[in-house]
Motif scaffolding. Structure first.
Motif, PDB file in Angstrom:
ATOM      1  N   GLU A   9       0.814  -1.225   0.104  1.00 23.64           N
ATOM      2  CA  GLU A   9      -0.046   0.092   0.045  1.00 23.64           C
ATOM      3  C   GLU A   9       0.824   1.278   0.112  1.00 23.64           C
ATOM      4  OE1 GLU A   9      -3.418   1.872   2.754  1.00 23.64           O
ATOM      5  OE2 GLU A   9      -3.172  -0.031   2.674  1.00 23.64           O
ATOM      6  N   GLU A  10       1.923   1.159   0.737  1.00 23.47           N
ATOM      7  CA  GLU A  10       2.769   2.353   0.745  1.00 23.47           C
ATOM      8  C   GLU A  10       3.600   2.436  -0.479  1.00 23.47           C
ATOM      9  OE1 GLU A  10       3.134  -0.327   2.933  1.00 23.47           O
ATOM     10  OE2 GLU A  10       2.091   0.665   4.866  1.00 23.47           O
ATOM     11  N   GLU A  11       3.930   1.446  -1.131  1.00 30.01           N
ATOM     12  CA  GLU A  11       4.617   1.867  -2.635  1.00 30.01           C
ATOM     13  C   GLU A  11       3.497   2.096  -3.514  1.00 30.01           C
ATOM     14  OE1 GLU A  11       7.923  -1.808  -2.127  1.00 30.01           O
ATOM     15  OE2 GLU A  11       5.782  -2.415  -2.789  1.00 30.01           O
ATOM     16  N   GLN A  12       2.374   1.705  -3.359  1.00 28.82           N
ATOM     17  CA  GLN A  12       1.381   2.439  -4.463  1.00 28.82           C
ATOM     18  C   GLN A  12       1.081   3.842  -4.203  1.00 28.82           C
ATOM     19  OE1 GLN A  12      -2.094  -0.111  -4.860  1.00 28.82           O
ATOM     20  NE2 GLN A  12      -3.239   1.332  -5.965  1.00 28.82           N
ATOM     21  N   ASP A  13       0.977   4.088  -3.028  1.00 27.64           N
ATOM     22  CA  ASP A  13       0.689   5.456  -2.580  1.00 27.64           C
ATOM     23  C   ASP A  13       1.746   6.346  -3.128  1.00 27.64           C
ATOM     24  OD1 ASP A  13      -1.694   4.669  -1.325  1.00 27.64           O
ATOM     25  OD2 ASP A  13      -0.830   4.910   0.758  1.00 27.64           O
ATOM     26  N   ALA A  14       2.961   5.921  -2.733  1.00 21.30           N
ATOM     27  CA  ALA A  14       4.008   6.857  -3.137  1.00 21.30           C
ATOM     28  C   ALA A  14       4.297   6.910  -4.778  1.00 21.30           C
ATOM     29  CB  ALA A  14       5.597   6.152  -2.615  1.00 21.30           C
ATOM     30  N   LEU A  15       3.882   5.673  -5.354  1.00 16.32           N
ATOM     31  CA  LEU A  15       4.023   5.543  -6.785  1.00 16.32           C
ATOM     32  C   LEU A  15       2.869   6.723  -7.459  1.00 16.32           C
ATOM     33  CD1 LEU A  15       4.862   4.618  -9.461  1.00 16.32           C
ATOM     34  CD2 LEU A  15       3.506   2.719  -9.217  1.00 16.32           C
ATOM     35  N   ARG A  16       1.655   6.630  -6.928  1.00 11.13           N
ATOM     36  CA  ARG A  16       0.673   7.378  -7.290  1.00 11.13           C
ATOM     37  C   ARG A  16       0.902   8.814  -7.046  1.00 11.13           C
ATOM     38  NH1 ARG A  16      -3.263   5.456  -3.998  1.00 11.13           N
ATOM     39  NH2 ARG A  16      -3.876   3.874  -5.716  1.00 11.13           N
ATOM     40  N   GLU A  17       1.497   9.316  -6.017  1.00 14.50           N
ATOM     41  CA  GLU A  17       2.163  10.597  -5.525  1.00 14.50           C
ATOM     42  C   GLU A  17       2.934  11.002  -6.743  1.00 14.50           C
ATOM     43  OE1 GLU A  17       3.017  11.394  -1.693  1.00 14.50           O
ATOM     44  OE2 GLU A  17       1.203  10.185  -0.877  1.00 14.50           O
ATOM     45  N   ARG A  18       4.146  10.377  -6.819  1.00 14.47           N
ATOM     46  CA  ARG A  18       5.148  10.385  -7.592  1.00 14.47           C
ATOM     47  C   ARG A  18       4.530  10.723  -9.111  1.00 14.47           C
ATOM     48  NH1 ARG A  18       8.755  13.734  -8.119  1.00 14.47           N
ATOM     49  NH2 ARG A  18       8.895  13.303  -6.073  1.00 14.47           N
ATOM     50  N   ALA A  19       3.915  10.003  -9.577  1.00 10.74           N
ATOM     51  CA  ALA A  19       3.191   9.905 -10.801  1.00 10.74           C
ATOM     52  C   ALA A  19       2.198  11.288 -10.998  1.00 10.74           C
ATOM     53  CB  ALA A  19       2.377   8.895 -11.388  1.00 10.74           C
ATOM     54  N   ALA A  20       1.459  11.594 -10.240  1.00 12.51           N
ATOM     55  CA  ALA A  20       0.930  12.760 -10.182  1.00 12.51           C
ATOM     56  C   ALA A  20       1.761  13.992 -10.220  1.00 12.51           C
ATOM     57  CB  ALA A  20      -0.035  13.018  -8.920  1.00 12.51           C
ATOM     58  N   LEU A  21       2.748  13.922  -9.410  1.00  8.71           N
ATOM     59  CA  LEU A  21       3.681  15.129  -9.452  1.00  8.71           C
ATOM     60  C   LEU A  21       4.481  15.307 -10.855  1.00  8.71           C
ATOM     61  CD1 LEU A  21       5.458  14.875  -6.079  1.00  8.71           C
ATOM     62  CD2 LEU A  21       4.068  16.656  -6.708  1.00  8.71           C
ATOM     63  N   GLU A  22       4.580  14.287 -11.434  1.00 11.97           N
ATOM     64  CA  GLU A  22       5.137  14.397 -12.778  1.00 11.97           C
ATOM     65  C   GLU A  22       4.167  14.573 -13.826  1.00 11.97           C
ATOM     66  OE1 GLU A  22       7.901  10.975 -13.037  1.00 11.97           O
ATOM     67  OE2 GLU A  22       8.917  11.834 -11.441  1.00 11.97           O
ATOM     68  N   GLY A  23       3.062  14.350 -13.693  1.00 12.54           N
ATOM     69  CA  GLY A  23       1.701  14.495 -14.748  1.00 12.54           C
ATOM     70  C   GLY A  23       1.837  13.327 -15.695  1.00 12.54           C
ATOM     71  N   THR A  24       1.954  12.126 -15.131  1.00 11.34           N
ATOM     72  CA  THR A  24       1.903  10.912 -15.783  1.00 11.34           C
ATOM     73  C   THR A  24       1.303   9.886 -15.049  1.00 11.34           C
ATOM     74  OG1 THR A  24       3.243   9.480 -17.083  1.00 11.34           O
ATOM     75  CG2 THR A  24       4.231   9.921 -14.911  1.00 11.34           C
ATOM     76  N   SER A  25       1.031   8.855 -15.807  1.00  8.03           N
ATOM     77  CA  SER A  25       0.101   7.758 -15.164  1.00  8.03           C
ATOM     78  C   SER A  25       1.119   6.810 -14.513  1.00  8.03           C
ATOM     79  CB  SER A  25      -0.350   6.623 -16.183  1.00  8.03           C
ATOM     80  OG  SER A  25       0.572   6.034 -16.950  1.00  8.03           O
ATOM     81  N   MET A  26       0.496   6.208 -13.537  1.00 10.78           N
ATOM     82  CA  MET A  26       1.347   5.142 -12.579  1.00 10.78           C
ATOM     83  C   MET A  26       2.028   4.287 -13.480  1.00 10.78           C
ATOM     84  SD  MET A  26      -1.340   4.550  -9.147  1.00 10.78           S
ATOM     85  CE  MET A  26      -0.563   3.312  -8.878  1.00 10.78           C
ATOM     86  N   GLN A  27       1.269   3.648 -14.519  1.00 14.32           N
ATOM     87  CA  GLN A  27       1.894   2.886 -15.296  1.00 14.32           C
ATOM     88  C   GLN A  27       3.122   3.223 -16.075  1.00 14.32           C
ATOM     89  OE1 GLN A  27      -0.784   0.893 -18.168  1.00 14.32           O
ATOM     90  NE2 GLN A  27       1.023   0.301 -19.450  1.00 14.32           N
ATOM     91  N   GLU A  28       3.049   4.381 -16.739  1.00  7.64           N
ATOM     92  CA  GLU A  28       4.395   5.111 -17.100  1.00  7.64           C
ATOM     93  C   GLU A  28       5.310   5.220 -16.212  1.00  7.64           C
ATOM     94  OE1 GLU A  28       6.757   6.095 -19.893  1.00  7.64           O
ATOM     95  OE2 GLU A  28       5.112   5.220 -20.142  1.00  7.64           O
ATOM     96  N   ALA A  29       5.180   5.648 -15.057  1.00  9.07           N
ATOM     97  CA  ALA A  29       6.140   5.950 -13.898  1.00  9.07           C
ATOM     98  C   ALA A  29       6.796   4.555 -13.548  1.00  9.07           C
ATOM     99  CB  ALA A  29       5.322   6.537 -12.753  1.00  9.07           C
TER     100      ALA A  29
END
Length: 67
Positions: A9-29
């Motif tokens: 859950e922590e990894e998913q949250d961090a990935l979601r946040e990072r992807a949002a900051l970069e304006g990309t999808s979680m999949q692309e990140a």
């Protein structure tokens, strides 16, 4: 090729946040992270092979420098 990536859950949250900051999808990140991981490993392998080659070719000079 499709695959399932299981994250904590922590990894998913961090990935979601990072992807949002970069304006990309979680999949692309995640795909970018995999590409970077492979590129770094390939680079590390090439550097290690080059160092081994230099060590072998110049063993005498390296030994003299160490004396």
């Amino acid at each position: 090729m499709a695959m399932t990536l299981r994250l904590t859950e922590e990894e998913q949250d961090a990935l979601r946040e990072r992807a949002a900051l970069e304006g990309t999808s979680m999949q692309e990140a995640a795909r970018r992270a995999v590409r970077e991981y492979i590129a770094k490993a390939d680079h590390r392998d090439r550097v290690a092979a080059a160092a081994e080659l230099i060590t072998q070719r110049h063993a005498d000079a390296l030994q003299r420098l160490g004396e």
